[in-house]
Design a protein around this motif. Structure first.
Motif, PDB file in Angstrom:
ATOM      1  N   SER A 106       0.821  -1.164  -0.077  1.00 49.62           N
ATOM      2  CA  SER A 106       0.027  -0.150  -0.062  1.00 49.62           C
ATOM      3  C   SER A 106       0.949   1.407   0.051  1.00 49.62           C
ATOM      4  O   SER A 106       1.724   1.307   0.926  1.00 49.62           O
ATOM      5  N   TYR A 107       0.608   2.224  -1.074  1.00 54.63           N
ATOM      6  CA  TYR A 107       1.683   3.206  -1.115  1.00 54.63           C
ATOM      7  C   TYR A 107       0.847   4.479  -0.903  1.00 54.63           C
ATOM      8  O   TYR A 107       1.590   5.836  -1.043  1.00 54.63           O
ATOM      9  N   GLY A 108      -0.290   4.523  -1.083  1.00 55.73           N
ATOM     10  CA  GLY A 108      -0.942   5.819  -1.285  1.00 55.73           C
ATOM     11  C   GLY A 108      -1.265   6.667   0.305  1.00 55.73           C
ATOM     12  O   GLY A 108      -1.633   5.930   1.135  1.00 55.73           O
ATOM     13  N   PHE A 109      -1.015   7.939   0.178  1.00 59.49           N
ATOM     14  CA  PHE A 109      -1.271   8.856   1.309  1.00 59.49           C
ATOM     15  C   PHE A 109      -0.735   8.068   2.579  1.00 59.49           C
ATOM     16  O   PHE A 109      -1.198   8.109   3.674  1.00 59.49           O
ATOM     17  N   ARG A 110       0.640   7.797   2.602  1.00 58.51           N
ATOM     18  CA  ARG A 110       1.255   7.063   3.621  1.00 58.51           C
ATOM     19  C   ARG A 110       2.661   7.941   3.809  1.00 58.51           C
ATOM     20  O   ARG A 110       3.395   8.179   2.814  1.00 58.51           O
ATOM     21  N   PRO A 111       3.103   7.949   5.093  1.00 59.46           N
ATOM     22  CA  PRO A 111       4.380   8.543   5.568  1.00 59.46           C
ATOM     23  C   PRO A 111       5.605   7.780   4.644  1.00 59.46           C
ATOM     24  O   PRO A 111       5.467   6.496   4.524  1.00 59.46           O
ATOM     25  N   LYS A 112       6.384   8.486   4.055  1.00 58.93           N
ATOM     26  CA  LYS A 112       7.538   8.130   3.324  1.00 58.93           C
ATOM     27  C   LYS A 112       7.289   7.022   2.305  1.00 58.93           C
ATOM     28  O   LYS A 112       8.183   6.169   1.978  1.00 58.93           O
ATOM     29  N   ARG A 113       6.135   7.157   1.646  1.00 62.80           N
ATOM     30  CA  ARG A 113       5.700   6.278   0.454  1.00 62.80           C
ATOM     31  C   ARG A 113       5.107   7.190  -0.544  1.00 62.80           C
ATOM     32  O   ARG A 113       4.697   8.272  -0.435  1.00 62.80           O
ATOM     33  N   SER A 114       5.440   6.761  -1.866  1.00 58.20           N
ATOM     34  CA  SER A 114       5.029   7.447  -2.855  1.00 58.20           C
ATOM     35  C   SER A 114       4.398   6.845  -4.246  1.00 58.20           C
ATOM     36  O   SER A 114       4.593   5.308  -4.086  1.00 58.20           O
ATOM     37  N   ALA A 115       3.810   7.509  -5.116  1.00 57.45           N
ATOM     38  CA  ALA A 115       3.592   6.775  -6.375  1.00 57.45           C
ATOM     39  C   ALA A 115       4.761   6.318  -7.005  1.00 57.45           C
ATOM     40  O   ALA A 115       4.669   5.063  -7.760  1.00 57.45           O
ATOM     41  N   HIS A 116       5.817   6.771  -7.027  1.00 59.82           N
ATOM     42  CA  HIS A 116       7.008   6.449  -7.715  1.00 59.82           C
ATOM     43  C   HIS A 116       7.388   5.095  -6.939  1.00 59.82           C
ATOM     44  O   HIS A 116       7.849   4.055  -7.959  1.00 59.82           O
ATOM     45  N   MET A 117       7.329   4.942  -5.733  1.00 58.70           N
ATOM     46  CA  MET A 117       7.760   3.447  -5.112  1.00 58.70           C
ATOM     47  C   MET A 117       6.600   2.454  -5.650  1.00 58.70           C
ATOM     48  O   MET A 117       7.194   1.151  -6.113  1.00 58.70           O
ATOM     49  N   ASN A 174      -2.893 -12.765   1.725  1.00 61.07           N
ATOM     50  CA  ASN A 174      -3.098 -14.204   2.171  1.00 61.07           C
ATOM     51  C   ASN A 174      -3.324 -15.293   1.194  1.00 61.07           C
ATOM     52  O   ASN A 174      -2.875 -16.442   1.220  1.00 61.07           O
ATOM     53  N   ARG A 175      -3.551 -14.615   0.110  1.00 61.54           N
ATOM     54  CA  ARG A 175      -3.833 -15.555  -1.340  1.00 61.54           C
ATOM     55  C   ARG A 175      -2.470 -15.646  -2.029  1.00 61.54           C
ATOM     56  O   ARG A 175      -2.300 -16.336  -3.048  1.00 61.54           O
ATOM     57  N   GLY A 176      -1.513 -14.612  -1.480  1.00 62.91           N
ATOM     58  CA  GLY A 176      -0.336 -15.118  -2.240  1.00 62.91           C
ATOM     59  C   GLY A 176       0.019 -13.895  -3.421  1.00 62.91           C
ATOM     60  O   GLY A 176       0.983 -14.342  -4.253  1.00 62.91           O
ATOM     61  N   HIS A 177      -0.872 -13.063  -3.819  1.00 66.36           N
ATOM     62  CA  HIS A 177      -0.739 -12.269  -4.697  1.00 66.36           C
ATOM     63  C   HIS A 177       0.172 -11.317  -4.704  1.00 66.36           C
ATOM     64  O   HIS A 177       0.499 -10.616  -3.842  1.00 66.36           O
ATOM     65  N   LYS A 178       0.406 -10.779  -5.989  1.00 63.35           N
ATOM     66  CA  LYS A 178       1.622  -9.726  -6.021  1.00 63.35           C
ATOM     67  C   LYS A 178       0.978  -8.445  -6.737  1.00 63.35           C
ATOM     68  O   LYS A 178       0.241  -8.431  -7.745  1.00 63.35           O
ATOM     69  N   PHE A 179       0.835  -7.551  -5.686  1.00 59.55           N
ATOM     70  CA  PHE A 179      -0.126  -6.378  -6.202  1.00 59.55           C
ATOM     71  C   PHE A 179       0.387  -4.940  -5.531  1.00 59.55           C
ATOM     72  O   PHE A 179       1.418  -5.088  -4.749  1.00 59.55           O
ATOM     73  N   CYS A 180      -0.271  -3.763  -6.330  1.00 46.88           N
ATOM     74  CA  CYS A 180       0.264  -2.510  -5.615  1.00 46.88           C
ATOM     75  C   CYS A 180      -1.045  -1.706  -5.501  1.00 46.88           C
ATOM     76  O   CYS A 180      -1.926  -1.937  -6.447  1.00 46.88           O
ATOM     77  N   ARG A 181      -1.265  -1.134  -4.399  1.00 49.10           N
ATOM     78  CA  ARG A 181      -2.361  -0.323  -4.123  1.00 49.10           C
ATOM     79  C   ARG A 181      -1.786   1.169  -4.075  1.00 49.10           C
ATOM     80  O   ARG A 181      -1.175   1.529  -3.019  1.00 49.10           O
ATOM     81  N   TYR A 182      -2.408   2.226  -4.697  1.00 49.77           N
ATOM     82  CA  TYR A 182      -2.246   3.474  -4.192  1.00 49.77           C
ATOM     83  C   TYR A 182      -3.877   3.985  -3.987  1.00 49.77           C
ATOM     84  O   TYR A 182      -4.451   4.393  -5.115  1.00 49.77           O
ATOM     85  N   ALA A 183      -4.251   4.185  -2.797  1.00 48.34           N
ATOM     86  CA  ALA A 183      -5.533   4.754  -2.768  1.00 48.34           C
ATOM     87  C   ALA A 183      -6.355   3.559  -2.991  1.00 48.34           C
ATOM     88  O   ALA A 183      -6.401   2.417  -2.703  1.00 48.34           O
ATOM     89  N   ASP A 184      -7.571   4.093  -4.116  1.00 55.64           N
ATOM     90  CA  ASP A 184      -8.423   3.005  -4.279  1.00 55.64           C
ATOM     91  C   ASP A 184      -8.107   2.547  -5.810  1.00 55.64           C
ATOM     92  O   ASP A 184      -8.630   1.727  -6.301  1.00 55.64           O
ATOM     93  N   ASP A 185      -6.692   2.856  -6.276  1.00 52.73           N
ATOM     94  CA  ASP A 185      -6.290   2.634  -7.488  1.00 52.73           C
ATOM     95  C   ASP A 185      -5.610   1.015  -7.223  1.00 52.73           C
ATOM     96  O   ASP A 185      -4.127   1.175  -6.872  1.00 52.73           O
ATOM     97  N   SER A 186      -5.956  -0.200  -7.442  1.00 54.69           N
ATOM     98  CA  SER A 186      -5.199  -1.411  -7.137  1.00 54.69           C
ATOM     99  C   SER A 186      -4.993  -2.306  -8.259  1.00 54.69           C
ATOM    100  O   SER A 186      -6.013  -2.602  -9.156  1.00 54.69           O
ATOM    101  N   ASN A 187      -3.677  -2.613  -8.523  1.00 57.39           N
ATOM    102  CA  ASN A 187      -3.381  -3.722  -9.709  1.00 57.39           C
ATOM    103  C   ASN A 187      -2.736  -4.774  -9.068  1.00 57.39           C
ATOM    104  O   ASN A 187      -1.839  -4.845  -8.329  1.00 57.39           O
ATOM    105  N   ILE A 188      -3.571  -5.934  -9.508  1.00 60.83           N
ATOM    106  CA  ILE A 188      -2.817  -7.289  -9.348  1.00 60.83           C
ATOM    107  C   ILE A 188      -2.239  -7.858 -10.446  1.00 60.83           C
ATOM    108  O   ILE A 188      -2.667  -7.966 -11.442  1.00 60.83           O
TER     109      ILE A 188
END
Length: 471
Positions: free
Chosen positions: A157-168, A263-277
């Motif tokens: 999870s990268y959105g709206f968190r300290p020391k995290r960004s869209a680039h990450m 828990n399902r072992g998926h590789k994903f990135c989420r930024y706010a409500d934008d989630s890609n698996i």
């Protein structure tokens, strides 16, 4: 809200100064900074319980930090009309009564002001703008809740968190793709901020927050309502975008999705409500989309927008304004065409020759837009494309200049100043060509040169991009 204080009192010291701090904190400056340093210690934070959380939220120290953030973020006024620059004066006269009302449970948030922001797909994004006092309180709540919840959020999870960004998030997505996950389950949550179930959200908060006063205060904000055309509309669901608390509440809710994917072992990135698996085949992606859609509906009562959600090759989808393309060395970034279109639309508005504007103001506004844009899209390969946009942008600026000269005498006079021989200057000044055609003719290309525009303050996209890539 009743403004019983004298709004004519002007605080001359900046918000960073000692005088401002004294107004909100009775302890001396050294003690304040020592306490702030102590609060930043993660171990100390974890040892503090949540039974008396409201006292921490309304402490003058925490409110002062919240004030600095609200002041820095600026923003529009709420339904009461109070501006951000009036907030300090309000606090100087009312901070004690504000704290008292919050502790006693008497404080009642005001409705948010509804604002519609046009979206690129011709729709609108609905924002709810709280009053500046409510923004202060929401920010104060968010600062303390972040200490409690953020450490347990998913690493994906990268959105709206300290020391995290869209680039990450983008770099992590690139890593997943280079590992062979060349299909993406691109999920779009249908009006996610507007459809959050309040009871589910409060239940999730109650897992870690034992102070029921804080839970009641947050529910008050969720139920504060929306003012539309002077009429207050009750809000049964949702966390209106626009307040400092909304992104954190969204992350707390969607962390349930993150944990399920982990828990399902998926590789994903989420930024706010934008989630890609990221998956290895379209077939497996279709199964994931179907099962996660059921999970969201049953567990969180959130609906997936089936029209916008899709399982596709990664090169056909966009993520955070970027898209991808394959090279021999692996997957690389490029700017999605819609992101270019949005940039050009902003440039069109600023360089509209039919809008009267001081030329220096145009250049200043262009610089603000292009600097931020290049910094955000610096991961992408876009050198040639930027040079094309620069050429188009300079042509529009030349058209603006030519129109401001209007009269033949003015054109003649300015062309001579720019080194055009008298006879040629008179010939050019009497041209009947239109503004756009003239802007690409030798008349202006040889007089209002690229270097002259640079000397006047023009910053090209390509030069900014090269500087960032070299640094």
């Amino acid at each position: 809200m009743v403004h019983s204080i004298n709004m004519n009192r002007i605080q001359k010291t900046s918000e960073e100064g000692y005088s401002v701090e004294v107004e909100l904190e009775t302890q001396d400056k050294q003690e304040v900074y020592s306490d702030l340093l102590a609060l930043s210690n993660l171990k100390a934070k974890s040892e503090i319980g949540t039974e008396k959380l409201l006292e921490r939220i309304v402490s003058k120290r925490n409110l002062y930090e919240a004030y600095k953030r609200v002041k820095k973020n600026k923003g529009s006024h709420g339904v009461d009309g109070m501006r951000v620059d009036e907030l300090l004066t309000y606090l100087q006269g009312n901070v004690s009564s504000l704290i008292s009302n919050l502790l006693s449970g008497k404080y009642k948030p005001q409705p948010v002001r509804r604002v519609e922001i046009p979206k690129s797909n011709s729709g609108v994004r609905l924002l709810g703008i709280p009053t500046v006092v409510d923004r202060l309180i929401q920010q104060a709540i968010a600062q303390i809740l972040n200490e409690i919840f953020d450490n347990e959020f998913s690493e994906s999870s990268y959105g709206f968190r300290p020391k995290r960004s869209a680039h990450m998030a983008l770099k992590q997505a690139q890593k997943y793709i280079n590992e062979g996950n060349r299909y993406v389950v691109d999920m779009d949550l249908e009006k996610s901020f507007d459809t959050v179930n309040h009871d589910i959200l409060i239940a999730l908060l109650a897992r870690k927050i034992k102070d029921t006063r804080v839970l009641k205060l947050i529910r008050k904000y969720l139920n504060s309502g929306i003012m539309i055309n002077g009429v207050i509309v009750k809000s049964e669901d949702g966390t209106p975008q626009g307040g400092p608390l909304s992104p954190l509440l969204s992350n707390i809710l969607l962390d349930e999705l993150d944990k399920e994917l982990e828990n399902r072992g998926h590789k994903f990135c989420r930024y706010a409500d934008d989630s890609n698996i990221y998956v290895k085949s379209k077939r497996s992606g279709m199964r994931v989309l179907a099962s996660i859609t059921k999970f969201l509906k049953k567990k969180l009562r959130l609906k997936v927008n089936t029209e916008k959600s899709e399982v596709s090759s990664i090169i056909k989808r966009k993520f955070l304004g970027y898209s991808f393309y394959y090279t021999k060395g692996g997957i690389r970034f490029r700017v999605h065409k819609k992101s270019y279109e949005r940039l050009k639309e902003k440039i069109r508005k600023i360089t509209n020759r039919n809008v009267s504007m001081n030329f220096n103001s145009r250049l200043k506004k262009l610089k603000e837009i292009t600097t931020g844009w290049v910094n955000y899209y610096k991961l992408a390969d876009m050198g040639n494309k930027l040079e094309e946009i620069d050429k188009w942008m300079r042509r529009r600026l030349r058209a603006c200049i030519w129109k401001t000269w209007k009269k033949t005498k003015t054109r003649f006079k300015n062309l001579k100043k720019l080194g055009v021989p008298k006879q040629k200057a008179w010939e050019y000044a009497n041209t009947k060509k239109g503004y756009w055609r003239i802007s690409n003719s030798p008349i202006l290309n040889k007089t209002i040169t690229n270097q002259r525009l640079i000397n006047h303050g023009f910053k090209s996209l390509s030069s900014q991009y090269k500087k960032i890539r070299l640094s």
